[in-house]
Motif scaffolding. Structure first.
Motif, mmCIF file in Angstrom:
data_model
loop_
_atom_site.group_PDB
_atom_site.id
_atom_site.type_symbol
_atom_site.label_atom_id
_atom_site.label_comp_id
_atom_site.label_asym_id
_atom_site.label_seq_id
_atom_site.Cartn_x
_atom_site.Cartn_y
_atom_site.Cartn_z
ATOM 1 N N ARG A 122 0.891 -1.157 0.049
ATOM 2 C CA ARG A 122 0.219 0.005 0.039
ATOM 3 C C ARG A 122 0.953 1.124 -0.002
ATOM 4 O O ARG A 122 0.459 2.454 -0.537
ATOM 5 N N LEU A 123 2.295 1.379 0.641
ATOM 6 C CA LEU A 123 3.089 2.391 0.459
ATOM 7 C C LEU A 123 3.261 2.744 -0.994
ATOM 8 O O LEU A 123 3.602 3.828 -1.160
ATOM 9 N N TYR A 124 3.198 1.930 -1.988
ATOM 10 C CA TYR A 124 3.534 2.075 -3.083
ATOM 11 C C TYR A 124 2.582 1.914 -4.165
ATOM 12 O O TYR A 124 2.878 1.662 -5.290
ATOM 13 N N GLY A 125 1.374 1.896 -3.791
ATOM 14 C CA GLY A 125 0.217 2.012 -4.765
ATOM 15 C C GLY A 125 -0.331 0.641 -5.021
ATOM 16 O O GLY A 125 -1.258 0.361 -5.977
ATOM 17 N N GLY A 126 -0.027 -0.659 -4.258
ATOM 18 C CA GLY A 126 -0.258 -1.977 -4.471
ATOM 19 C C GLY A 126 -1.749 -2.152 -3.986
ATOM 20 O O GLY A 126 -2.068 -1.536 -2.731
ATOM 21 N N ARG A 127 -2.423 -2.838 -4.613
ATOM 22 C CA ARG A 127 -3.851 -3.224 -4.147
ATOM 23 C C ARG A 127 -3.584 -4.462 -2.902
ATOM 24 O O ARG A 127 -2.734 -4.930 -3.097
ATOM 25 N N SER A 128 -4.585 -4.529 -2.063
ATOM 26 C CA SER A 128 -4.591 -5.384 -1.195
ATOM 27 C C SER A 128 -5.134 -6.694 -1.643
ATOM 28 O O SER A 128 -5.662 -6.521 -2.551
ATOM 29 N N ALA A 129 -4.663 -7.563 -0.945
ATOM 30 C CA ALA A 129 -5.092 -8.862 -1.121
ATOM 31 C C ALA A 129 -5.468 -9.687 -0.241
ATOM 32 O O ALA A 129 -4.654 -9.597 1.040
ATOM 33 N N ALA A 130 -6.517 -10.498 0.056
ATOM 34 C CA ALA A 130 -7.186 -11.112 1.071
ATOM 35 C C ALA A 130 -5.912 -12.308 1.568
ATOM 36 O O ALA A 130 -5.869 -12.377 2.796
ATOM 37 N N GLU A 131 -5.209 -12.846 0.949
ATOM 38 C CA GLU A 131 -4.236 -13.988 1.288
ATOM 39 C C GLU A 131 -2.893 -13.243 1.642
ATOM 40 O O GLU A 131 -2.341 -14.160 2.161
ATOM 41 N N ILE A 132 -2.520 -11.990 1.721
ATOM 42 C CA ILE A 132 -1.394 -11.415 1.992
ATOM 43 C C ILE A 132 -1.485 -10.084 2.525
ATOM 44 O O ILE A 132 -2.085 -9.489 2.104
ATOM 45 N N ALA A 133 -0.842 -10.039 3.724
ATOM 46 C CA ALA A 133 -1.204 -8.686 4.661
ATOM 47 C C ALA A 133 0.055 -7.952 4.514
ATOM 48 O O ALA A 133 0.431 -7.143 5.317
ATOM 49 N N ARG A 134 0.914 -8.017 3.657
ATOM 50 C CA ARG A 134 2.275 -7.407 3.282
ATOM 51 C C ARG A 134 2.588 -7.380 1.811
ATOM 52 O O ARG A 134 1.872 -7.580 0.963
ATOM 53 N N GLN A 135 3.683 -6.767 1.570
ATOM 54 C CA GLN A 135 4.196 -6.682 0.150
ATOM 55 C C GLN A 135 4.268 -7.941 -0.285
ATOM 56 O O GLN A 135 5.104 -8.808 0.467
ATOM 57 N N ALA A 136 4.080 -8.626 -1.548
ATOM 58 C CA ALA A 136 4.015 -10.012 -1.980
ATOM 59 C C ALA A 136 5.615 -9.988 -2.757
ATOM 60 O O ALA A 136 5.783 -10.180 -3.622
ATOM 61 N N LEU A 137 6.578 -9.914 -1.689
ATOM 62 C CA LEU A 137 7.972 -10.224 -2.021
ATOM 63 C C LEU A 137 8.602 -10.881 -1.280
ATOM 64 O O LEU A 137 8.748 -10.862 0.076
ATOM 65 N N HIS A 138 9.561 -11.829 -2.175
ATOM 66 C CA HIS A 138 10.394 -13.093 -1.211
ATOM 67 C C HIS A 138 11.545 -13.198 -1.669
ATOM 68 O O HIS A 138 11.632 -13.437 -2.989
ATOM 69 N N GLY A 139 12.683 -13.188 -1.031
ATOM 70 C CA GLY A 139 13.972 -13.647 -1.362
ATOM 71 C C GLY A 139 14.226 -14.901 -1.654
ATOM 72 O O GLY A 139 14.061 -15.739 -0.493
ATOM 73 N N GLN A 140 14.198 -15.626 -2.821
ATOM 74 C CA GLN A 140 14.159 -17.032 -2.536
ATOM 75 C C GLN A 140 15.441 -17.650 -3.111
ATOM 76 O O GLN A 140 15.712 -18.772 -2.972
ATOM 77 N N ARG A 141 16.451 -16.803 -3.336
ATOM 78 C CA ARG A 141 18.075 -17.451 -3.551
ATOM 79 C C ARG A 141 18.913 -16.582 -3.215
ATOM 80 O O ARG A 141 18.889 -15.433 -3.650
ATOM 81 N N LEU A 142 19.837 -17.074 -2.711
ATOM 82 C CA LEU A 142 21.169 -16.203 -1.973
ATOM 83 C C LEU A 142 22.328 -17.128 -2.598
ATOM 84 O O LEU A 142 22.591 -18.035 -2.178
ATOM 85 N N THR A 143 23.205 -16.287 -3.211
ATOM 86 C CA THR A 143 24.474 -17.204 -3.753
ATOM 87 C C THR A 143 25.465 -16.215 -3.314
ATOM 88 O O THR A 143 25.504 -15.192 -3.399
#
Length: 294
Positions: free
Chosen positions: A241-262
């Motif tokens: 919501r800070l950057y204009g994203g729509r809310s979603a019932a499934e997630i109460a935060r920004q939908a961002l995940h760090g999935q790999r680190l090398t």
């Protein structure tokens, strides 16, 4: 770690023949550890020779932050020099106010203490409080310096997954847009020609009707970089919501995940790749977007 062995506070290297001094060790060993470190340790009695063994007091006992209430830690990778922790949503990487507890560093301190490791965790990079994924922590000062150098030299690679709004005009691209503070908001950032250079690489993994799963890689690490850059493109993250994203019932935060680190193991230089599974809220939103196509 061929030829190397940790013994409590000490790192031990064994030569083929008896050593006359610290500086009689294999030149490759001296270069690996660093002449400056060796001089400092030798002066303080923390680099000594015993026969064929070179002993370096690389892991002195240290007190971590006051741990506060016990916190669990999901460890994705660990060795004598570093560990990678899986950060959950709603947890800061480190304290931002005096006396604050409940951060990833506090959880790491609990993990180290309960496993008999008397050392202080040091974060090498950060994630936003509500972004999930792997965070690299060093266990001693020497490892921190080595890993910090990898960060500066852009040899630590971070890959993210994001669920964003809209349809992309191209499947992949580079966002090269400087980021600075938004003078109208205390925590928000914005694309600004007077800001710091910021570069994000993206690739659309799955395009839905009005949303997309995007893979991202950072060249720089500015505050809120992915969130700002995607919003700048017209594709804000769901829940942001800070950057204009729509809310979603499934997630109460920004939908961002760090999935790999090398990164490279600090002593051996061997490549280490660590993956983090999608958290449940991210998976639920992805499933709903996927099912909406049917």
């Amino acid at each position: 770690m061929k030829g190397w062995k940790r013994r409590g506070e000490w790192l031990e290297w064994t030569a083929e023949e008896e050593l006359a001094s610290v500086w009689a060790a294999d030149p490759a060993v001296l270069e690996l550890i660093g002449h400056k470190w060796l001089r400092t340790w030798e002066t303080s009695g923390h680099a000594v020779v015993k026969g064929r063994r070179l002993l370096l007091r690389m892991f002195p006992e240290e007190a971590g932050p006051e741990p506060g209430p016990w916190m669990p830690l999901e460890v994705l990778y660990e060795d004598d020099f570093c560990l990678v922790a899986d950060k959950p949503a709603g947890v800061k990487v480190h304290p931002t106010a005096e006396g604050e507890t409940g951060t990833l560093l506090h959880a790491a301190s609990w993990h180290l203490e309960t496993s008999g490791q008397r050392c202080r965790p040091r974060h090498i990079h950060r994630l936003d409080e509500d972004t999930t994924g792997p965070v690299l922590l060093a266990k001693c000062e020497w490892a921190q310096v080595r890993l910090d150098a990898q960060m500066r030299e852009k040899r630590i690679h971070r890959e993210y997954a994001a669920l964003v709004q809209g349809r992309f005009g191209q499947a992949r691209g580079t966002i090269d847009a400087a980021i600075g503070r938004d003078r109208h908001h205390p925590t928000r950032r914005r694309v600004s020609p007077t800001g710091e250079r910021a570069v994000t690489y993206y690739e659309v993994e799955r395009q839905f009707a009005v949303a997309a799963l995007v893979r991202l890689r950072l060249e720089t690490g500015r505050t809120h970089q992915i969130r700002v850059h995607l919003a700048h493109l017209g594709h804000p993250l769901f829940g942001d919501r800070l950057y204009g994203g729509r809310s979603a019932a499934e997630i109460a935060r920004q939908a961002l995940h760090g999935q790999r680190l090398t990164f490279s193991q600090p002593l051996t230089g061997e490549p280490v790749e660590v993956s983090s599974p999608w958290p449940e809220d991210f998976r639920l939103l992805y499933d709903r977007l996927q099912h909406s196509e049917k």
